[in-house]
Design an enzyme around this catalytic site. Structure first.
Site, mmCIF file in Angstrom:
data_model
loop_
_atom_site.group_PDB
_atom_site.id
_atom_site.type_symbol
_atom_site.label_atom_id
_atom_site.label_comp_id
_atom_site.label_asym_id
_atom_site.label_seq_id
_atom_site.Cartn_x
_atom_site.Cartn_y
_atom_site.Cartn_z
ATOM 1 C CG ASP A 66 72.841 94.243 108.723
ATOM 2 O OD1 ASP A 66 73.423 93.348 109.362
ATOM 3 O OD2 ASP A 66 71.756 94.063 108.162
ATOM 4 C CG ASP A 135 60.778 95.114 104.370
ATOM 5 O OD1 ASP A 135 61.756 94.336 104.232
ATOM 6 O OD2 ASP A 135 60.814 96.132 105.075
ATOM 7 C CG HIS A 137 65.122 94.371 104.907
ATOM 8 N ND1 HIS A 137 64.054 94.402 105.767
ATOM 9 C CD2 HIS A 137 66.048 93.600 105.514
ATOM 10 C CE1 HIS A 137 64.318 93.689 106.836
ATOM 11 N NE2 HIS A 137 65.526 93.174 106.713
ATOM 12 C CD GLU A 142 63.898 98.285 106.527
ATOM 13 O OE1 GLU A 142 63.402 97.479 105.720
ATOM 14 O OE2 GLU A 142 63.807 98.162 107.755
HETATM 15 C C1 GLP Z 1 67.479 91.429 109.539
HETATM 16 C C2 GLP Z 1 68.882 91.470 108.945
HETATM 17 C C3 GLP Z 1 68.896 90.955 107.521
HETATM 18 C C4 GLP Z 1 68.140 89.630 107.457
HETATM 19 C C5 GLP Z 1 66.716 89.823 107.862
HETATM 20 C C6 GLP Z 1 65.894 88.550 107.794
HETATM 21 O O1 GLP Z 1 66.723 92.532 109.220
HETATM 22 N N1 GLP Z 1 69.448 92.777 108.957
HETATM 23 O O2 GLP Z 1 70.242 90.798 107.091
HETATM 24 O O3 GLP Z 1 68.211 89.106 106.154
HETATM 25 O O4 GLP Z 1 66.728 90.271 109.203
HETATM 26 O O5 GLP Z 1 66.045 87.815 108.976
HETATM 27 P P1 GLP Z 1 65.631 86.312 109.146
HETATM 28 O O6 GLP Z 1 66.634 85.523 108.374
HETATM 29 O O7 GLP Z 1 65.730 86.042 110.614
HETATM 30 O O8 GLP Z 1 64.256 86.162 108.620
#
Ligand code: GLP
Length: 260
Positions: A66, A135, A137, A142
């Site tokens: 992304d 959440d 995702h 989302e």
């Molecule tokens: C962002 C990314 C996701 C990731 C999420 C969780 O939203 N787009 O790909 O999994 O964060 O991040 P973290 O691993 O820092 O908790």
């Protein structure tokens, strides 16, 4: 779906070892790579294995999940730059071997279609690394995302913008509102999905992912329909799993040669 509950360093080593074996079998493998803090231990472990001569990415390719829309090309939080800094520049990928959707493209819809085609043209993703949002995702899909979605433009929820504000000096207003993300069906096309999560803040999302009903409200639950998913969680992220004891016993009894 296989669930492994262990300390974060052990989980990172397990994922990195799986990637090392994949590249030994197929040096031209296609990796799906993710941003966020969860996969950082995997990238550190892979970098060490690379510097010790155990693994090379010279013939491999990688696709990121992304990207934020509109962040300047030199912005440190642009996911293309984050991946370069945290992983790509530390190993031996060939120039242009790591691709991501371009959040600065003039025609964002066309860019999403181009990105989908590029993944297909590369032969599809062999192993997709995933984190998970609090959440539920994955990528930036989302709650409410179509379970059949492909790469497209999405609007971030306030929860995700708040969660990610820490990367923008705690200024939530500086977190972009829009992103491009591989869809849930894009992620489901990967041949092996390795999702990694740590900490209590992820416990509810992990419970839904593994034990909840499949629902667009918890987008990661679509992975219950995937034939090869490894969920790597530390004890805190596993805190709400009803089947935790079963998963611990199963992993303890697993022969090492089986891998993930
Ligand atoms: C962002 C990314 C996701 C990731 C999420 C969780 O939203 N787009 O790909 O999994 O964060 O991040 P973290 O691993 O820092 O908790």
């Amino acid at each position: 779906m296989e669930v492994v509950i262990a300390a974060p360093e052990e989980l990172a080593a397990l994922a990195a070892g799986t990637i090392e074996s994949l590249l030994a079998r197929n040096p031209e493998a296609v990796l799906g790579i993710a941003t966020g803090s969860s996969p950082l231990g995997i990238y550190d472990d892979l970098t060490r294995r690379h510097s010790e001569g155990h693994v090379s990415f010279a013939r491999a390719r990688a696709f990121t999940l992304d990207e934020y829309v509109g962040l300047a090309s030199n912005h440190p939080e642009r996911y293309r730059n984050v991946i370069e800094k945290e992983f790509a520049s530390r190993v031996d990928f060939a120039p242009d071997a790591v691709q991501g959707p371009d959040g600065l493209a003039e025609d964002l819809g066309a860019e999403c279609a181009r990105y989908e085609a590029a993944i297909v043209e590369a032969g599809g993703v062999d192993l997709q690394i995933l984190g998970i949002g609090s959440d539920g995702h994955v990528g930036f899909n989302e709650p409410g995302s179509s379970l059949a979605s492909r790469t497209r433009i999405k609007t971030l929820t306030e929860q995700t913008r708040l969660d990610n504000a820490r990367f923008f000096g705690s200024h939530v207003d500086q977190v972009p509102r829009h992103c491009l993300t591989q869809g849930l069906a894009t992620i489901m096309s990967a041949r092996h999905v390795v999702l990694i999560a740590a900490g209590r803040a992820k416990a509810e999302a992990i419970h839904h992912l593994v034990e909840g009903p499949v629902s667009a409200m918890w987008p990661a639950t679509i992975l219950q329909h995937h034939p090869h998913v490894s969920v790597l969680v530390d004890p805190a992220a596993a805190g709400r799993l009803q089947l935790a004891d079963y998963f611990r016993t199963t992993h303890a009894a697993k022969p090492e040669w089986q891998g993930l």
